[in-house]
Write a protein that holds these residues in place. Structure first.
Motif, PDB file in Angstrom:
ATOM      1  N   MET A   1      -7.174  -4.135  -1.154  1.00 57.17           N
ATOM      2  CA  MET A   1      -7.020  -4.057   0.280  1.00 57.17           C
ATOM      3  C   MET A   1      -5.605  -3.564   0.587  1.00 57.17           C
ATOM      4  O   MET A   1      -4.644  -4.035   0.014  1.00 57.17           O
ATOM      5  CB  MET A   1      -7.268  -5.432   0.886  1.00 57.17           C
ATOM      6  N   HIS A   2      -5.515  -2.627   1.514  1.00 56.31           N
ATOM      7  CA  HIS A   2      -4.219  -2.076   1.919  1.00 56.31           C
ATOM      8  C   HIS A   2      -3.465  -3.075   2.791  1.00 56.31           C
ATOM      9  O   HIS A   2      -4.065  -3.852   3.524  1.00 56.31           O
ATOM     10  CB  HIS A   2      -4.415  -0.782   2.711  1.00 56.31           C
ATOM     11  N   SER A   3      -2.153  -2.999   2.741  1.00 50.49           N
ATOM     12  CA  SER A   3      -1.338  -3.869   3.593  1.00 50.49           C
ATOM     13  C   SER A   3      -1.448  -3.406   5.045  1.00 50.49           C
ATOM     14  O   SER A   3      -1.750  -2.237   5.328  1.00 50.49           O
ATOM     15  CB  SER A   3       0.131  -3.820   3.155  1.00 50.49           C
ATOM     16  N   ALA A   4      -1.156  -4.315   5.962  1.00 52.30           N
ATOM     17  CA  ALA A   4      -1.190  -3.986   7.382  1.00 52.30           C
ATOM     18  C   ALA A   4      -0.206  -2.864   7.702  1.00 52.30           C
ATOM     19  O   ALA A   4      -0.519  -1.950   8.476  1.00 52.30           O
ATOM     20  CB  ALA A   4      -0.896  -5.228   8.219  1.00 52.30           C
ATOM     21  N   GLU A   5       0.963  -2.883   7.097  1.00 51.91           N
ATOM     22  CA  GLU A   5       1.955  -1.835   7.354  1.00 51.91           C
ATOM     23  C   GLU A   5       1.459  -0.466   6.882  1.00 51.91           C
ATOM     24  O   GLU A   5       1.645   0.538   7.564  1.00 51.91           O
ATOM     25  CB  GLU A   5       3.304  -2.180   6.717  1.00 51.91           C
ATOM     26  N   HIS A   6       0.825  -0.425   5.713  1.00 58.17           N
ATOM     27  CA  HIS A   6       0.264   0.829   5.209  1.00 58.17           C
ATOM     28  C   HIS A   6      -0.834   1.343   6.147  1.00 58.17           C
ATOM     29  O   HIS A   6      -0.886   2.539   6.455  1.00 58.17           O
ATOM     30  CB  HIS A   6      -0.280   0.635   3.795  1.00 58.17           C
ATOM     31  N   LEU A   7      -1.679   0.450   6.614  1.00 57.13           N
ATOM     32  CA  LEU A   7      -2.754   0.847   7.528  1.00 57.13           C
ATOM     33  C   LEU A   7      -2.196   1.353   8.849  1.00 57.13           C
ATOM     34  O   LEU A   7      -2.675   2.368   9.383  1.00 57.13           O
ATOM     35  CB  LEU A   7      -3.718  -0.317   7.753  1.00 57.13           C
ATOM     36  N   ARG A   8      -1.185   0.689   9.376  1.00 54.71           N
ATOM     37  CA  ARG A   8      -0.564   1.158  10.622  1.00 54.71           C
ATOM     38  C   ARG A   8       0.010   2.565  10.437  1.00 54.71           C
ATOM     39  O   ARG A   8      -0.105   3.409  11.326  1.00 54.71           O
ATOM     40  CB  ARG A   8       0.537   0.198  11.065  1.00 54.71           C
ATOM     41  N   LYS A   9       0.626   2.795   9.297  1.00 52.91           N
ATOM     42  CA  LYS A   9       1.185   4.122   9.004  1.00 52.91           C
ATOM     43  C   LYS A   9       0.072   5.176   8.984  1.00 52.91           C
ATOM     44  O   LYS A   9       0.213   6.257   9.564  1.00 52.91           O
ATOM     45  CB  LYS A   9       1.918   4.090   7.658  1.00 52.91           C
ATOM     46  N   LEU A  10      -1.059   4.878   8.342  1.00 52.67           N
ATOM     47  CA  LEU A  10      -2.185   5.817   8.310  1.00 52.67           C
ATOM     48  C   LEU A  10      -2.748   6.072   9.706  1.00 52.67           C
ATOM     49  O   LEU A  10      -3.065   7.218  10.061  1.00 52.67           O
ATOM     50  CB  LEU A  10      -3.299   5.288   7.404  1.00 52.67           C
ATOM     51  N   LEU A  11      -2.890   5.017  10.494  1.00 53.50           N
ATOM     52  CA  LEU A  11      -3.399   5.177  11.857  1.00 53.50           C
ATOM     53  C   LEU A  11      -2.512   6.135  12.644  1.00 53.50           C
ATOM     54  O   LEU A  11      -3.002   7.005  13.373  1.00 53.50           O
ATOM     55  CB  LEU A  11      -3.477   3.821  12.565  1.00 53.50           C
ATOM     56  N   ARG A  12      -1.207   6.004  12.494  1.00 57.19           N
ATOM     57  CA  ARG A  12      -0.264   6.872  13.208  1.00 57.19           C
ATOM     58  C   ARG A  12      -0.281   8.307  12.675  1.00 57.19           C
ATOM     59  O   ARG A  12      -0.233   9.260  13.441  1.00 57.19           O
ATOM     60  CB  ARG A  12       1.142   6.301  13.131  1.00 57.19           C
ATOM     61  N   GLU A  13      -0.359   8.451  11.355  1.00 57.71           N
ATOM     62  CA  GLU A  13      -0.347   9.789  10.749  1.00 57.71           C
ATOM     63  C   GLU A  13      -1.533  10.639  11.201  1.00 57.71           C
ATOM     64  O   GLU A  13      -1.409  11.849  11.355  1.00 57.71           O
ATOM     65  CB  GLU A  13      -0.372   9.681   9.227  1.00 57.71           C
TER      66      GLU A  13
END
Length: 179
Positions: A1-13
């Motif tokens: 499972m990806h970290s919340a910070e990694h997921l937020r970065k992907l959502l923004r990218e």
């Protein structure tokens, strides 16, 4: 499972502010996305049985939804899995109120782990609904337009018996909502 910070970065990218790309990214491979969606639906049917139903989204930032009836879940609430046109991101919840606070209740860790592994196998990223409920602060205009107002009015009419506060846009609205 990806970290919340990694997921937020992907959502923004993947958040392209170009109005021409609100529903899907510039380089969207429709045949590959549909094949991936079919594989998701097949996997959920293999897990929960033939009562699983799947349908494609239209005029939305999500590709499709797979629904599992409450009876097949054994939890008293139906399960839904949404596959976004972006990323592609995948999320899941329970009940009939997609994308509203509390719709993550009833998801057990064993299912979330299974779904996350399926996402990895199919080249997708599972994003927990709790993270998608965070306020949207990206560059894409998600404000009310005439079509959005018509959809909201139809939804309000359909759920007139349930009073809800108007919620600010969330990341769910960007990647898993009608546009």
């Amino acid at each position: 499972m990806h970290s919340a910070e990694h997921l937020r970065k992907l959502l923004r990218e993947l958040d392209d502010p170009d109005p021409e790309h609100r529903e899907m990214p510039r380089d969207y491979d429709v045949p590959a996305a549909r094949q991936r969606f079919r594989r998701f639906a097949d996997a959920l049917e293999g897990r929960f049985g033939s009562s699983v139903s799947a349908g494609m989204g239209q005029d939305s930032s999500f590709l499709g939804a797979v629904s599992v009836p409450a009876e097949a879940m054994g939890t008293g609430e139906p399960l839904w899995v949404l596959i976004s046109n972006f990323g592609p991101f995948v999320t899941a919840g329970t009940g009939r109120r997609w994308g509203l606070p509390g719709c993550e209740e009833g998801l057990d860790n064993e299912f979330v782990t299974w779904l996350d592994e399926l996402c990895t196998e199919l080249g997708c990223v599972y994003v927990p609904i709790e993270l998608l409920m965070e306020p949207y602060d990206g560059p894409t205009h998600l404000g009310d337009d005439e079509a959005g107002e018509a959809i909201l009015a139809a939804l309000a009419t359909a759920s007139a018996d349930e009073e809800e506060d108007e919620l600010p846009p969330a990341w769910y609205d960007r990647y898993f909502q009608y546009m």
